[in-house]
Design a protein around this motif. Sequence first.
Motif, PDB file in Angstrom:
ATOM      1  N   MET A 148       0.816  -1.198   0.000  1.00 56.79           N
ATOM      2  CA  MET A 148       0.000   0.000   0.000  1.00 56.79           C
ATOM      3  C   MET A 148       0.857   1.260   0.000  1.00 56.79           C
ATOM      4  SD  MET A 148      -2.845   1.293   2.711  1.00 56.79           S
ATOM      5  CE  MET A 148      -4.265   0.416   2.172  1.00 56.79           C
ATOM      6  N   CYS A 149       2.053   1.233   0.537  1.00 54.26           N
ATOM      7  CA  CYS A 149       2.865   2.443   0.679  1.00 54.26           C
ATOM      8  C   CYS A 149       3.938   2.569  -0.388  1.00 54.26           C
ATOM      9  CB  CYS A 149       3.510   2.470   2.057  1.00 54.26           C
ATOM     10  SG  CYS A 149       2.304   2.631   3.369  1.00 54.26           S
ATOM     11  N   ARG A 150       3.724   1.990  -1.529  1.00 52.45           N
ATOM     12  CA  ARG A 150       4.770   1.989  -2.550  1.00 52.45           C
ATOM     13  C   ARG A 150       5.127   3.376  -3.054  1.00 52.45           C
ATOM     14  NH1 ARG A 150       0.112   0.378  -4.378  1.00 52.45           N
ATOM     15  NH2 ARG A 150      -0.804   1.393  -6.166  1.00 52.45           N
ATOM     16  N   ASN A 151       4.249   4.358  -2.929  1.00 53.89           N
ATOM     17  CA  ASN A 151       4.558   5.702  -3.418  1.00 53.89           C
ATOM     18  C   ASN A 151       5.135   6.613  -2.344  1.00 53.89           C
ATOM     19  OD1 ASN A 151       3.860   5.309  -6.066  1.00 53.89           O
ATOM     20  ND2 ASN A 151       1.716   5.738  -5.708  1.00 53.89           N
ATOM     21  N   ILE A 152       5.274   6.119  -1.129  1.00 58.45           N
ATOM     22  CA  ILE A 152       5.904   6.934  -0.100  1.00 58.45           C
ATOM     23  C   ILE A 152       7.395   6.691  -0.216  1.00 58.45           C
ATOM     24  CG2 ILE A 152       6.127   7.433   2.348  1.00 58.45           C
ATOM     25  CD1 ILE A 152       3.246   6.576   2.713  1.00 58.45           C
ATOM     26  N   ARG A 153       8.054   7.662  -0.803  1.00 58.83           N
ATOM     27  CA  ARG A 153       9.487   7.564  -1.064  1.00 58.83           C
ATOM     28  C   ARG A 153      10.171   8.792  -0.509  1.00 58.83           C
ATOM     29  NH1 ARG A 153       7.627   5.945  -6.552  1.00 58.83           N
ATOM     30  NH2 ARG A 153       7.789   3.680  -6.554  1.00 58.83           N
ATOM     31  N   THR A 154      11.471   8.686  -0.352  1.00 57.91           N
ATOM     32  CA  THR A 154      12.250   9.852   0.031  1.00 57.91           C
ATOM     33  C   THR A 154      12.172  10.859  -1.110  1.00 57.91           C
ATOM     34  OG1 THR A 154      13.746   8.486   1.319  1.00 57.91           O
ATOM     35  CG2 THR A 154      14.547  10.666   0.678  1.00 57.91           C
ATOM     36  N   LEU A 155      11.794  12.076  -0.782  1.00 58.56           N
ATOM     37  CA  LEU A 155      11.630  13.104  -1.805  1.00 58.56           C
ATOM     38  C   LEU A 155      12.656  14.226  -1.669  1.00 58.56           C
ATOM     39  CD1 LEU A 155       7.734  13.444  -1.849  1.00 58.56           C
ATOM     40  CD2 LEU A 155       9.185  12.102  -3.373  1.00 58.56           C
ATOM     41  N   PHE A 156      13.393  14.244  -0.579  1.00 58.63           N
ATOM     42  CA  PHE A 156      14.347  15.322  -0.329  1.00 58.63           C
ATOM     43  C   PHE A 156      15.714  15.024  -0.923  1.00 58.63           C
ATOM     44  CE2 PHE A 156      17.580  17.201   2.568  1.00 58.63           C
ATOM     45  CZ  PHE A 156      17.403  18.511   2.183  1.00 58.63           C
ATOM     46  N   ASN A 157      16.348  16.059  -1.405  1.00 60.02           N
ATOM     47  CA  ASN A 157      17.729  16.040  -1.889  1.00 60.02           C
ATOM     48  C   ASN A 157      17.922  15.204  -3.147  1.00 60.02           C
ATOM     49  OD1 ASN A 157      20.362  16.969  -1.765  1.00 60.02           O
ATOM     50  ND2 ASN A 157      21.056  15.196  -0.619  1.00 60.02           N
ATOM     51  N   PHE A 158      17.028  15.380  -4.089  1.00 54.90           N
ATOM     52  CA  PHE A 158      17.160  14.743  -5.397  1.00 54.90           C
ATOM     53  C   PHE A 158      17.250  15.814  -6.466  1.00 54.90           C
ATOM     54  CE2 PHE A 158      15.497  10.969  -3.326  1.00 54.90           C
ATOM     55  CZ  PHE A 158      16.250   9.978  -3.916  1.00 54.90           C
ATOM     56  N   GLU A 159      17.903  15.460  -7.538  1.00 59.23           N
ATOM     57  CA  GLU A 159      17.965  16.341  -8.696  1.00 59.23           C
ATOM     58  C   GLU A 159      17.376  15.583  -9.873  1.00 59.23           C
ATOM     59  OE1 GLU A 159      18.109  19.708 -10.264  1.00 59.23           O
ATOM     60  OE2 GLU A 159      18.951  19.548  -8.264  1.00 59.23           O
ATOM     61  N   PRO A 160      16.342  16.036 -10.487  1.00 58.02           N
ATOM     62  CA  PRO A 160      15.587  17.250 -10.196  1.00 58.02           C
ATOM     63  C   PRO A 160      14.750  17.090  -8.924  1.00 58.02           C
ATOM     64  CG  PRO A 160      14.509  16.041 -11.949  1.00 58.02           C
ATOM     65  CD  PRO A 160      15.776  15.306 -11.640  1.00 58.02           C
ATOM     66  N   THR A 186      10.751  22.252   1.288  1.00 60.80           N
ATOM     67  CA  THR A 186      11.356  23.551   0.949  1.00 60.80           C
ATOM     68  C   THR A 186      12.139  24.142   2.110  1.00 60.80           C
ATOM     69  OG1 THR A 186       9.327  24.747   1.506  1.00 60.80           O
ATOM     70  CG2 THR A 186       9.640  24.104  -0.810  1.00 60.80           C
ATOM     71  N   SER A 187      11.907  23.661   3.331  1.00 60.60           N
ATOM     72  CA  SER A 187      12.620  24.235   4.477  1.00 60.60           C
ATOM     73  C   SER A 187      13.848  23.423   4.888  1.00 60.60           C
ATOM     74  CB  SER A 187      11.670  24.380   5.671  1.00 60.60           C
ATOM     75  OG  SER A 187      11.266  23.103   6.131  1.00 60.60           O
ATOM     76  N   LEU A 188      14.018  22.218   4.368  1.00 57.34           N
ATOM     77  CA  LEU A 188      15.166  21.397   4.716  1.00 57.34           C
ATOM     78  C   LEU A 188      16.413  21.864   3.975  1.00 57.34           C
ATOM     79  CD1 LEU A 188      13.559  17.838   4.608  1.00 57.34           C
ATOM     80  CD2 LEU A 188      14.159  19.160   6.641  1.00 57.34           C
ATOM     81  N   HIS A 189      17.564  21.712   4.620  1.00 56.80           N
ATOM     82  CA  HIS A 189      18.852  22.084   4.031  1.00 56.80           C
ATOM     83  C   HIS A 189      19.849  20.972   4.261  1.00 56.80           C
ATOM     84  CE1 HIS A 189      17.458  26.177   3.466  1.00 56.80           C
ATOM     85  NE2 HIS A 189      16.985  26.117   4.693  1.00 56.80           N
ATOM     86  N   THR A 190      20.787  20.817   3.327  1.00 60.28           N
ATOM     87  CA  THR A 190      21.851  19.830   3.472  1.00 60.28           C
ATOM     88  C   THR A 190      23.083  20.300   2.713  1.00 60.28           C
ATOM     89  OG1 THR A 190      22.439  17.500   3.237  1.00 60.28           O
ATOM     90  CG2 THR A 190      21.118  18.455   1.483  1.00 60.28           C
ATOM     91  N   HIS A 191      24.226  19.786   3.125  1.00 59.87           N
ATOM     92  CA  HIS A 191      25.474  20.067   2.426  1.00 59.87           C
ATOM     93  C   HIS A 191      25.878  18.900   1.535  1.00 59.87           C
ATOM     94  CE1 HIS A 191      26.051  23.735   4.646  1.00 59.87           C
ATOM     95  NE2 HIS A 191      25.837  23.087   5.770  1.00 59.87           N
ATOM     96  N   VAL A 192      25.108  17.835   1.602  1.00 61.98           N
ATOM     97  CA  VAL A 192      25.376  16.633   0.808  1.00 61.98           C
ATOM     98  C   VAL A 192      24.913  16.896  -0.626  1.00 61.98           C
ATOM     99  CG1 VAL A 192      24.829  14.187   0.568  1.00 61.98           C
ATOM    100  CG2 VAL A 192      25.078  15.185   2.838  1.00 61.98           C
ATOM    101  N   PRO A 193      25.677  16.492  -1.620  1.00 60.11           N
ATOM    102  CA  PRO A 193      25.243  16.687  -3.011  1.00 60.11           C
ATOM    103  C   PRO A 193      23.916  15.970  -3.285  1.00 60.11           C
ATOM    104  CG  PRO A 193      27.516  15.922  -2.924  1.00 60.11           C
ATOM    105  CD  PRO A 193      26.981  15.840  -1.527  1.00 60.11           C
TER     106      PRO A 193
END
Length: 88
Positions: A1-13, A61-68
């Motif tokens: 059921m949760c197949r679309n809950i994925r990590t969405l932060f720090n991806f390009e695009p 939009t409020s999260l920040h990271t130094h990781v590429p």
Amino acid sequence: MCRNIRTLFNFEPPATEDEIHASALQFVRKLSGFNKPSQANEAAFDRAVAEVSEAARKLLTSLHTHVPARDREVEAEKAKERSRLRFG
């Protein structure tokens, strides 16, 4: 059921509105236990999806990271390899 809950932060695009909405929808489905709500619950269900989408958008939009930023295609290949090793 949760197949679309994925990590969405720090991806390009960055994550699209459709990806955020799909994750919110899966989250609300999981919490409510409904794949598709009845007419009596449809308004509350849709409102919850909209509110979770907005909260997710604000968070991303409020999260920040130094990781590429990670590459989606590379991460998808890694996931396929893990699946192949796990399930054969």
